[in-house]
Design a protein around this motif. Sequence first.
Motif, PDB file in Angstrom:
ATOM      1  N   SER A  53      30.059 -25.439  42.574  1.00 12.48           N
ATOM      2  CA  SER A  53      31.073 -25.125  41.715  1.00 12.48           C
ATOM      3  C   SER A  53      31.008 -26.065  40.561  1.00 12.48           C
ATOM      4  N   LEU A  54      31.899 -25.863  39.394  1.00 15.42           N
ATOM      5  CA  LEU A  54      31.692 -26.677  38.391  1.00 15.42           C
ATOM      6  C   LEU A  54      32.134 -28.205  38.695  1.00 15.42           C
ATOM      7  N   VAL A  55      31.066 -29.144  38.245  1.00 14.89           N
ATOM      8  CA  VAL A  55      31.197 -30.534  38.697  1.00 14.89           C
ATOM      9  C   VAL A  55      30.992 -31.465  37.566  1.00 14.89           C
ATOM     10  N   ASN A  56      31.763 -32.548  37.864  1.00 15.48           N
ATOM     11  CA  ASN A  56      31.632 -33.845  36.833  1.00 15.48           C
ATOM     12  C   ASN A  56      30.499 -34.714  37.442  1.00 15.48           C
ATOM     13  N   ASN A  58      28.392 -38.173  37.383  1.00 17.03           N
ATOM     14  CA  ASN A  58      28.644 -39.589  36.962  1.00 17.03           C
ATOM     15  C   ASN A  58      27.291 -40.247  36.937  1.00 17.03           C
ATOM     16  N   SER A  76      27.181 -25.232  31.972  1.00 16.93           N
ATOM     17  CA  SER A  76      28.410 -25.245  32.935  1.00 16.93           C
ATOM     18  C   SER A  76      28.786 -23.670  33.113  1.00 16.93           C
ATOM     19  N   ASN A 106      31.580 -38.597  32.539  1.00 18.60           N
ATOM     20  CA  ASN A 106      31.675 -37.489  33.040  1.00 18.60           C
ATOM     21  C   ASN A 106      30.845 -36.326  32.427  1.00 18.60           C
ATOM     22  N   LYS A 108      30.225 -32.565  32.626  1.00 19.48           N
ATOM     23  CA  LYS A 108      30.641 -31.275  33.443  1.00 19.48           C
ATOM     24  C   LYS A 108      29.138 -30.392  33.632  1.00 19.48           C
ATOM     25  N   ALA A 109      29.017 -29.765  34.528  1.00 23.80           N
ATOM     26  CA  ALA A 109      27.669 -28.986  34.934  1.00 23.80           C
ATOM     27  C   ALA A 109      28.022 -28.057  36.201  1.00 23.80           C
ATOM     28  N   GLN A 110      27.437 -26.935  35.874  1.00 24.34           N
ATOM     29  CA  GLN A 110      27.133 -26.038  37.062  1.00 24.34           C
ATOM     30  C   GLN A 110      25.715 -25.947  37.561  1.00 24.34           C
ATOM     31  N   GLY A 133      29.022 -37.493  41.883  1.00 29.42           N
ATOM     32  CA  GLY A 133      30.120 -36.971  41.036  1.00 29.42           C
ATOM     33  C   GLY A 133      31.262 -36.122  41.808  1.00 29.42           C
ATOM     34  N   VAL A 136      35.119 -30.532  39.832  1.00 31.36           N
ATOM     35  CA  VAL A 136      36.239 -30.179  38.791  1.00 31.36           C
ATOM     36  C   VAL A 136      37.199 -29.043  39.359  1.00 31.36           C
TER      37      VAL A 136
END
Length: 137
Positions: A53-56, A58, A76, A106, A108-110, A133, A136
């Motif tokens: 899924s979409l993630v943050n 780190n 994303s 942070n 954001k990435a898919q 990470g 989201v």
Amino acid sequence: MFDLALSEAGAQIILATSSDDKYPPEHMIDGKDETFWATCGLYPQEFVIRFTSLVNINSVSITCYNIRDIKLEVNSDDSQNFKTIEQKEFQSSDSAPQIEDFSFGNVKAQNLRVVIESGYDHFCAVYKITVNGTAVH
């Protein structure tokens, strides 16, 4: 926070520019220290990891061998529009593995694309990539 790039967490290698039956790209995300992906000898080389899924993101850690210049990119969605989040030149490590860490706020990435732009030899290897990470919500 946990390793988002493990195959057991649902991550997948959706693209790799080279593959060998003995050293496939999936070895980078299998969680084992002794397995690795080997490139075919031409540069640039790249691989893309898709998260569930979409993630943050780190931080990212890469354990590799013979990599000189690398670029990390994210997107994303499922488009081919990637944004560069880091570029770095690694120091030669002779016969020892290279361990390189990248820290982010942070991001954001898919998908995470890793582009190996050059190496210290014709072939390089990636033993492990760890992406810390959270999902989201």
